[in-house]
Design a protein around this motif. Sequence first.
Motif, mmCIF file in Angstrom:
data_model
loop_
_atom_site.group_PDB
_atom_site.id
_atom_site.type_symbol
_atom_site.label_atom_id
_atom_site.label_comp_id
_atom_site.label_asym_id
_atom_site.label_seq_id
_atom_site.Cartn_x
_atom_site.Cartn_y
_atom_site.Cartn_z
ATOM 1 N N UNK A 179 14.093 6.192 -16.568
ATOM 2 C CA UNK A 179 13.981 4.850 -16.013
ATOM 3 C C UNK A 179 12.704 4.685 -15.193
ATOM 4 N N UNK A 180 12.147 3.490 -15.276
ATOM 5 C CA UNK A 180 10.863 3.214 -14.622
ATOM 6 C C UNK A 180 11.080 2.537 -13.275
ATOM 7 N N UNK A 181 10.263 2.940 -12.293
ATOM 8 C CA UNK A 181 10.249 2.302 -10.987
ATOM 9 C C UNK A 181 8.799 2.077 -10.565
ATOM 10 N N UNK A 182 8.615 1.180 -9.627
ATOM 11 C CA UNK A 182 7.277 0.867 -9.121
ATOM 12 C C UNK A 182 7.283 1.070 -7.615
ATOM 13 N N UNK A 183 6.327 1.865 -7.107
ATOM 14 C CA UNK A 183 6.216 2.074 -5.667
ATOM 15 C C UNK A 183 5.073 1.203 -5.152
ATOM 16 N N UNK A 184 5.368 0.411 -4.125
ATOM 17 C CA UNK A 184 4.390 -0.526 -3.570
ATOM 18 C C UNK A 184 3.818 0.064 -2.286
ATOM 19 N N UNK A 185 2.715 0.762 -2.421
ATOM 20 C CA UNK A 185 2.102 1.403 -1.262
ATOM 21 C C UNK A 185 1.481 0.377 -0.315
ATOM 22 N N UNK A 186 1.129 -0.811 -0.838
ATOM 23 C CA UNK A 186 0.456 -1.807 0.002
ATOM 24 C C UNK A 186 1.356 -2.342 1.105
ATOM 25 N N UNK A 187 2.676 -2.161 0.974
ATOM 26 C CA UNK A 187 3.584 -2.651 2.015
ATOM 27 C C UNK A 187 3.456 -1.849 3.309
ATOM 28 N N UNK A 188 2.730 -0.717 3.250
ATOM 29 C CA UNK A 188 2.499 0.067 4.462
ATOM 30 C C UNK A 188 1.356 -0.502 5.291
ATOM 31 N N UNK A 189 0.513 -1.291 4.651
ATOM 32 C CA UNK A 189 -0.709 -1.746 5.311
ATOM 33 C C UNK A 189 -0.445 -2.915 6.255
ATOM 34 N N UNK A 190 -1.293 -3.027 7.260
ATOM 35 C CA UNK A 190 -1.260 -4.144 8.200
ATOM 36 C C UNK A 190 -2.605 -4.186 8.911
ATOM 37 N N UNK A 191 -2.823 -5.236 9.736
ATOM 38 C CA UNK A 191 -4.111 -5.415 10.410
ATOM 39 C C UNK A 191 -4.506 -4.205 11.239
ATOM 40 N N UNK A 192 -3.525 -3.660 11.951
ATOM 41 C CA UNK A 192 -3.848 -2.618 12.917
ATOM 42 C C UNK A 192 -3.436 -1.236 12.435
ATOM 43 N N UNK A 193 -3.344 -1.026 11.125
ATOM 44 C CA UNK A 193 -2.888 0.258 10.597
ATOM 45 C C UNK A 193 -3.908 0.837 9.617
ATOM 46 N N UNK A 194 -3.976 2.162 9.612
ATOM 47 C CA UNK A 194 -4.698 2.861 8.556
ATOM 48 C C UNK A 194 -3.661 3.607 7.743
ATOM 49 N N UNK A 195 -3.755 3.549 6.419
ATOM 50 C CA UNK A 195 -2.745 4.153 5.554
ATOM 51 C C UNK A 195 -3.397 5.070 4.534
ATOM 52 N N UNK A 196 -2.588 5.998 4.030
ATOM 53 C CA UNK A 196 -3.029 6.910 2.977
ATOM 54 C C UNK A 196 -1.871 7.118 2.026
#
Length: 507
Positions: free
Chosen positions: A83-100
């Motif tokens: 089964x296929x799933x999609x992970x949305x990494x962009x939901x971690x981002x915000x104005x005052x955050x750095x993400x990896x």
Amino acid sequence: MLRAVSILTIVAFGLSACTTTLTSRTAPSLQDGFAPEGIEYRLPMLQYVVTGTYTLTSCTPNDEGLLPLHLDVTATGSTIEGEARVVSYSTLAAKFKTTSFNIEFWDDTRLVKSINASATDKGPEIAANVLKAGVAIARMAVGAPGGGGKPDEVRPVPLACADGLDAVVQASELARKGIAALPDQIQATKDRIALYTTKAQLGILTLSEKKAAAADLAASKALDAKLAAFQKQADAAAKRLTFAIEWRYPDATGPVAPKMLLATSGRAWFSKLVANPDANGAQIDKEIASMAVAAALTPAVATTPCDPKSEVSCRAISVDAGFAYRTPAPGIFKVCRNPAPLACGADPKPLVTEAVSVPQFGRMMVLPLRNGWGEDNNFSATFSKTGNMLTFKYEAKSAPIEKATGVIADAATQIGSIAKDLKAQNAADATAAAAKVTADQTASLAAIQSQIDILNKQAELAKLQAAAADPATTEHNSEVDQLNAQIALLQLQKQRKELLDALATKP
């Protein structure tokens, strides 16, 4: 004070900053012009390739009028993309955050090998079993299934082999028996030849043994030729008497249900083996139905339902609130010749039975990553190709309360600094004011003293002039007396001024 209020306002704004969360979801089907946002990955799935090899073993029909077919079954399991799933990494981002975010896949698949996600909120800075691919299953020979139901009222017309096929069946049987018996004879002959060769090298081979060795060499060549002939005969017969078919089970990513695997594609092959196939269509249909194989993949351990909405022990979060994966669960794979697929799981004598680890039977789990104000956190995990978690690590590199109190402490320090500066400024102003008062007082006293000094000088001058003048100095003495009175009055004013100044400045 205004400055202190401003700093505390900034702190409050930072503490109310948004919290972000890593999310994943089932891969949606969208209309043209739209595509899912994120990275697609697949959950592993166990699938078997089941191969059935049917061989006509005799031209003598059984009690149902069917020709006996021998069945060999092999099954090889492998892990495929489910089964296929999609992970949305962009939901971690915000104005005052750095993400990896980093994800690694197995080979040329979308099966996740490792994932590493992290988010750092910068608000405080501004206001941290590999399932084996194949399951080899030994061949199992079974005869045609016996009739379990009531016999037909009218005895069916027995199927008969096509002309000349009986000879092919007999040749195949002879070749099979010869192939089974010859290897032992060939090996025994070669062992004797090896012994004779060793003796010849040592120079102890007798004359009789030389004759025996020569006979064995000739026999070995004859046996090898005979085995090759039997193999050729068997191969030729197999082309007519054998039919192989392959299935893939399960063939879908959804719920795994027992499935009937019908060898309907074997009809063309079998029709060539019987006499008058057009007149015996009903019997051929029965023969094809007897070739049916059922497969079943069932959980080995029953799971107990648990409702997180009503039971505290069922603490859970949404399956979409993080990186979703499955932990493989034990299962049982069976292949049987039971026309009822649901009964395959209960078949006491299945063709194939194997205890396996089944990824699609696993419990769905979620690795969440929520990043709030002041948090610096991350997780990393590695998985086997079958979905087993091999390693996991979670880090929270900062304590939000500590950062919040640190910012407040900084604000308090700033406020204290302001108060200190104001106090120093007030002290400086007071000192300056006191100095001015002192200076004014000193200047005032100095002015009085200056007047006294002038009058004294005038008095002295008057005295000198009086002494030098006529003795009749009454007028002059009167002037001197006036000067002395003025001097005395000025001295009293000075003393009064000094007393008042002293009283005014006394703490």
